[in-house]
Design an enzyme around this catalytic site. Sequence first.
Site: not given
Ligand code: GLC
Length: 639
Positions: A275, A317
């Site tokens: 993430d 991500e």
């Molecule tokens: C990623 C997730 C999002 C979250 C962020 C912080 O972008 O998809 O939902 O707010 O990480 O953890």
Amino acid sequence: MNQAKLHRLLSQKDKNDQELFDQRLAANLTLIQKQFFSLYPEEHHEKDFQKLLNLLPTLFLERPEILRNQDLNRLQSGNWYQSEKLVGMQLYVEHFNKDLEGLQEKIPYFKKLGINFLHLMPITPRPKGESDGGYAVNNYLEVDKKYGSKEDLLELTKAFRKNGIYLMLDFVVNHTSNEFSWAKKAKKGDKKYQRYYYIYEDFTIPAEFEKTLPEVFPESSPGNFTYIPEMEKWVMTVFNSYQWDLNYTNPQVFLEMLTNLVKLTDMGVDVVRFDALAFLWKKIGTISQNLPEAHNLISLFRMCLQVVAPGSILLAEAIVAPTDIIKYFGEEERQGNECEIAYNASLMALLWNSIATKKTQLLYKSLMHIPSKPKDCTWINYIRCHDDIGLGYENHLIQELGWNPEMHRKFLLDYFCQRLDWSPATGMLFMYNPKTGDGRITGSAASLLGLEKAIKNKDEDLLQESVRKIIMLHGITLAFGGIPLIYAGDEIGTLNDYSFQNDPVKKGDNRWVNRPIQDWETISNLDNKDLPQSNIFDALQKLIKIRKENTVFADRNNLQLCHTGNDHIFSFERTQGQKGLLVICNFDENAQVIDSSWIKKLGYFSNGEPLDLVSGEKVGLNSALLEIMPYQMLWLVKP
Ligand code: GLC
């Protein structure tokens, strides 16, 4: 050749554990050492490297036997994640069917649709009130009570393995919650744990950072630092004020997080969603995203995983500029040794641009501008997820089309966020930043594509049009190469859920509008073929089946864009030896024609009229022109 391939060449089943470990370590040690010391060059960090060398065998031995065998099988069977057989779904466990046990009961539903890869949104314990949907983590290795227990998770992963379903879980690697044990100790004044975060006595250094750091949540959490009265200090909180950024300049943080990562995979997680990984390294004077050190760090995680749990892989991500996303596959010696999968956020955002403009030039230009990805890596292709849609297009490409980037983005926000009467979309404006004019879009796929408005106004034409758009966009993600990921609810055209507006904990974050409860009542009525929901479900089920039956859909970097001369059309070909499949989509509300000579040249008419797998019918020509109906998608097979 990436390290996984090297392991494949070396792997022999008859090695004992010690031999296997030694071999894997030997094959990766040089890279591990290089990445480690590039991040921690000071001499006193040699003892931390020693700690890493002590940690790896322990982690290896702790890995459950069944997963160690699976690691070996996966290494030998090649890049399973590039297969045409994989089709994914992303869901919130509590919104889908109560808890982990409830989810397990729904395995037949996944099978019916053809889903065999699941991304479960965070299930780890989180603070009681706001928790960013679980992205504020209190403990990486426990299951939040509302989902069940760790045993339930182990049961689930066992059931998934039995049913051939792959599991992806998040590893929130950039930050912990303010209730995480390290944060609690830091608050109490424990210096060791204060060094786990970016903590400052006063605002002098934060002020330097703030000069260049953008804001992620400018409306709900402006700025990047939070004052903590208990400590009388400032802590870096790039996301929400309750999400404390981990300080990876401290190797101890890396070692502890590596342990957490491996233990997560030991529960049977096949793909780990890294993430917010673009944010992992911070430096004054930069935007602290996509820094070279972040790449070294991710690769270091990956190479250590390669030694102890090579069957588990990483998803990046990174919702950043297209040319930056591709770097998470690794460059140069890190190529193929960083993340195996990345979200194709560029394709996603470009498809939405094409819906609003009914044109595909920016889509073509941008895709052509993205360097090709390494061959051992793949995309997750999707149209919607739990987050907002950001308008991260390259300005110079918008300009090349003769458009003004600022005005163009304003048009898109107006189109999707109910600021144009004629637009069919029912989206919401997210995190509008008046300082910069930037904003993002929330809303479910179906609502953004007109289904909500059509149902509300009882507009049958709009309804049919929106169903065609929904199917076409999903069809593109199914055909594009990579793992298609359907956001739960989209398979039945679920509309926006406005209930978050009455919930004090959620109302400040309108991403909740696109985090609906799974509508099992509608699903129980899918036999009623008059419902738009049934049309969508049936179409996706059929497309998924076709995808799984045609190896041409496997991702081997075998996609060529086709230029049709018509700005409303998007077309690409997937090839495998003599086999070919031509995708043609019309993004306009009117029928469009394209010249057919190039299609003939590609060989699609060399044996009479080609079959369109979507309609199951042969496609004829109207003189030399091929006609494509509004929002129609063709999947033509090369005879
Ligand atoms: C990623 C997730 C999002 C979250 C962020 C912080 O972008 O998809 O939902 O707010 O990480 O953890």
